[in-house]
Design a protein around this motif. Structure first.
Motif, short mmCIF file in Angstrom:
data_model
loop_
_atom_site.label_atom_id
_atom_site.label_comp_id
_atom_site.label_asym_id
_atom_site.label_seq_id
_atom_site.Cartn_x
_atom_site.Cartn_y
_atom_site.Cartn_z
N GLU A 388 -10.10 -9.63 0.46
CA GLU A 388 -10.55 -10.34 -0.73
C GLU A 388 -10.06 -9.67 -2.02
N HIS A 389 -9.83 -8.34 -1.96
CA HIS A 389 -9.45 -7.61 -3.17
C HIS A 389 -8.00 -7.12 -3.14
N THR A 390 -7.19 -7.69 -2.26
CA THR A 390 -5.77 -7.35 -2.20
C THR A 390 -4.94 -8.63 -2.25
N GLU A 391 -3.66 -8.44 -2.47
CA GLU A 391 -2.72 -9.56 -2.49
C GLU A 391 -1.92 -9.58 -1.19
N GLU A 392 -1.31 -10.71 -0.94
CA GLU A 392 -0.50 -10.85 0.27
C GLU A 392 0.63 -9.82 0.27
N GLY A 393 0.78 -9.14 1.41
CA GLY A 393 1.83 -8.12 1.54
C GLY A 393 1.35 -6.72 1.29
N GLN A 394 0.21 -6.55 0.65
CA GLN A 394 -0.31 -5.21 0.45
C GLN A 394 -0.90 -4.68 1.77
N SER A 395 -0.95 -3.36 1.89
CA SER A 395 -1.35 -2.76 3.16
C SER A 395 -2.86 -2.53 3.21
N ILE A 396 -3.39 -2.69 4.41
CA ILE A 396 -4.77 -2.34 4.74
C ILE A 396 -4.72 -1.48 5.99
N THR A 397 -5.31 -0.30 5.92
CA THR A 397 -5.16 0.67 7.00
C THR A 397 -6.52 1.05 7.58
N PHE A 398 -6.57 1.02 8.92
CA PHE A 398 -7.73 1.55 9.63
C PHE A 398 -7.44 3.00 10.01
N GLY A 399 -8.45 3.85 9.97
CA GLY A 399 -8.24 5.24 10.35
C GLY A 399 -9.52 5.87 10.85
N ALA A 400 -9.39 7.06 11.42
CA ALA A 400 -10.54 7.79 11.96
C ALA A 400 -10.27 9.28 11.88
N GLY A 401 -11.30 10.04 11.84
CA GLY A 401 -11.23 11.50 11.88
C GLY A 401 -12.54 12.03 12.45
N HIS A 402 -12.64 13.32 12.58
CA HIS A 402 -13.89 13.88 13.12
C HIS A 402 -14.01 15.34 12.73
N ASP A 403 -15.27 15.82 12.77
CA ASP A 403 -15.54 17.24 12.60
C ASP A 403 -16.41 17.68 13.78
N ASP A 404 -17.12 18.76 13.63
CA ASP A 404 -17.88 19.28 14.77
C ASP A 404 -18.97 18.33 15.25
N SER A 405 -19.57 17.58 14.34
CA SER A 405 -20.73 16.77 14.72
C SER A 405 -20.62 15.30 14.35
N HIS A 406 -19.60 14.90 13.62
CA HIS A 406 -19.52 13.52 13.13
C HIS A 406 -18.14 12.91 13.36
N ILE A 407 -18.16 11.58 13.48
CA ILE A 407 -16.95 10.76 13.53
C ILE A 407 -16.83 10.04 12.18
N HIS A 408 -15.62 9.98 11.65
CA HIS A 408 -15.38 9.30 10.38
C HIS A 408 -14.47 8.10 10.64
N VAL A 411 -11.60 2.39 6.25
CA VAL A 411 -10.67 1.30 5.96
C VAL A 411 -10.19 1.50 4.52
N ARG A 412 -8.85 1.56 4.36
CA ARG A 412 -8.26 1.81 3.04
C ARG A 412 -7.33 0.66 2.68
N ASP A 413 -7.38 0.27 1.40
CA ASP A 413 -6.50 -0.81 0.94
C ASP A 413 -5.79 -0.37 -0.34
N GLU A 414 -4.82 -1.18 -0.75
CA GLU A 414 -4.05 -0.90 -1.97
C GLU A 414 -4.36 -1.92 -3.05
N GLY A 415 -5.61 -2.42 -3.04
CA GLY A 415 -5.98 -3.48 -3.98
C GLY A 415 -6.42 -2.94 -5.33
#
Length: 478
Positions: A388-408, A411-415
């Motif tokens: 809803e806040h980006t234009e056609e052709g702009q990137s939207i990226t899913f990602g993940a990370g973690h530390d000792d006790s949590h999962i992160h 979702v990042r966009d270029e809007g």
């Protein structure tokens, strides 16, 4: 858009305090008092019985000893002072009384052959001059035996031993004043009774104080429950210690927390429904009132508009129901979730949301404990917001990370990003990043509810371009 907030009217049934005839504290105090009195009474009875038997045993032993000594003295027949043999019964009896000192409350009598009566011991006028006593002795003087009689209110017991020699017969009598022997015991029991009553009162007072202190959480629990019946859910019990009553208080407080949360959720749900449905209902009512039923074009136009509004209302109700259910314990059903698989499946579904450059940052090969369907729902909602806040052709990226006790999960966009002035309120209900689009401002609230149901949270990360929303979730059991 003009909105009107619809308030919720709650009918509260007030309860009045019912009179309590007998509190638990009073019952415990009375029970302790009764048990204390019974216990002290039993102890007193046992003590009296034992001591009375001891007195009776000592009296019997003393009499037996005197009788045995008299028999030996008479059978020996020799005066220990002169070394000569006794010549008469009266001499035997007189000499024995002169050489023996009776015990306390004991009197030794010698009934001589000439009718005289000698005695050794404390003077006892009622007994010495009693015809009843002489009659009782005469009744058993032939063969000897026990005598029991009551004179002047005192009880006596004794033993008569006939003494015969040279054709003469006399009697040796040992008498115990039973009433006098029991006088000390009676005095002790009187003192015991006073002490026992004082102890019972002391025990009752202490038990009342302890019962009041121990049962104070129960009293507070009752008062808090009564306040809840009046509609006040804010009161909590003060819990101290680690005993059963303290645990009861903590459990009750937890129950109140859940009730208050449930009532608050219900209230917010009704407020939200009233807030958001009033406008579309007003639109529906207004168009129906102004529609010309004879004009086919006007009917078709109104029909199209009303169907669109009912679809919007249906979506709103669905989103509000999700928020209302997020407080339920079965809102999430945790299972083992593989992070790469979760992001891959979510990406495949998100591609249908719009023509964007969809990407997945290389996720860590890790699993954690969560509800896969709820996480997919949250990630897709973040993706829909990004579309809803980006234009056609702009990137939207899913990602993940973690530390000792949590999962992160993020979702990042270029809007256009999130303006700073609304960044702190963006997760509130009906808070929207812009006035564009058909959303109700509930998407991020739903994402927040899903994260909190997992024991985590969602944050807006600072980004030089666009926006990045990140869910921080506990890994759970490994």
């Amino acid at each position: 858009m003009m909105t009107t907030t619809m308030g919720m009217t709650t009918a509260v049934t007030m309860t009045t305090d019912r009179p309590i005839r007998m509190t638990v504290q009073n019952r415990l105090t009375i029970t302790v008092a009764v048990l204390s009195v019974l216990a002290l009474t039993v102890v007193g009875l046992v003590l009296y019985t034992v001591e009375a038997n001891n007195v009776a045993g000592r009296n019997a032993a003393s009499m037996s000893q005197e009788i045995a000594e008299m028999r030996t003295f008479a059978q020996n027949g020799v005066d220990p002072e002169t070394g000569e043999r006794f010549t008469s019964v009266d001499q035997i009896l007189s000499q024995f009384l002169a050489q023996n000192q009776p015990d306390e409350d004991e009197i030794l009598f010698a009934f001589l052959t000439d009718g005289r009566v000698l005695y050794q011991g404390e003077p006892n006028a009622p007994l010495s001059g009693s015809k009843e006593f002489e009659k009782a002795v005469a009744g058993v003087s032939g063969d000897g035996g026990e005598i029991n009689l009551t004179i002047a209110g005192d009880d006596y017991e004794g033993y008569v031993l006939p003494i015969a020699t040279g054709g003469q017969t006399g009697s040796f009598v040992v008498v115990h004043n039973v009433s006098a022997s029991h006088s000390d015991l009676t005095q002790v029991m009187q003192i015991y009774t006073v002490v026992a009553l004082a102890a019972a009162l002391l025990i009752t007072g202490i038990s009342s104080i302890l019962a009041r202190r121990l049962l104070s959480p129960v009293t507070e629990l009752r008062q808090t429950a009564q306040s809840i019946s009046g509609g006040d859910l804010s009161n909590r019990l003060a819990t101290r210690g680690n005993d059963d009553l303290a645990e009861l208080g903590r459990t009750f407080n937890d129950m109140l927390d859940r009730l208050e949360s449930a009532f608050e959720t219900q209230k917010r749900f009704l407020d939200d429904v009233g807030h958001e449905l009033r406008t579309p209902l007003t639109i529906l009512s207004g168009h129906l009132e102004t529609m010309d039923s004879q004009d086919v074009d006007d009917v078709d136009e109104t029909r199209t508009l009303l169907l669109d509004e009912t679809d919007r209302m249906a979506r709103l109700v669905d989103e509000l129901l999700i928020l209302a259910r997020s407080r339920r314990p079965d809102f999430v059903r945790p299972a083992e979730v593989d992070v790469p698989s979760l992001l891959g499946d979510t990406l495949a579904k998100a591609k249908g949301l719009g023509q964007r450059e969809w990407q997945v940052a290389t996720p860590p090969t890790i699993t954690f404990w969560a509800d896969r369907q709820r996480l997919t729902q949250a990630l897709l909602q973040l993706a829909a917001n990004a579309v809803e806040h980006t234009e056609e052709g702009q990137s939207i990226t899913f990602g993940a990370g973690h530390d000792d006790s949590h999962i992160h999960l993020w979702v990042r966009d270029e809007g256009r990003g999130v303006p700073d002035e609304i960044a702190t309120d963006i997760f509130d209900r009906f808070s929207r990043g812009s006035t564009e689009g058909n959303g109700f401002g509930l998407g991020l609230s739903i994402i927040k509810a899903i994260a909190e149901a997992h024991g985590g949270t969602v944050v807006l990360d600072h980004a030089s371009k666009g926006a990045q929303f990140r869910m921080i979730l506990p890994k759970g059991p490994q």
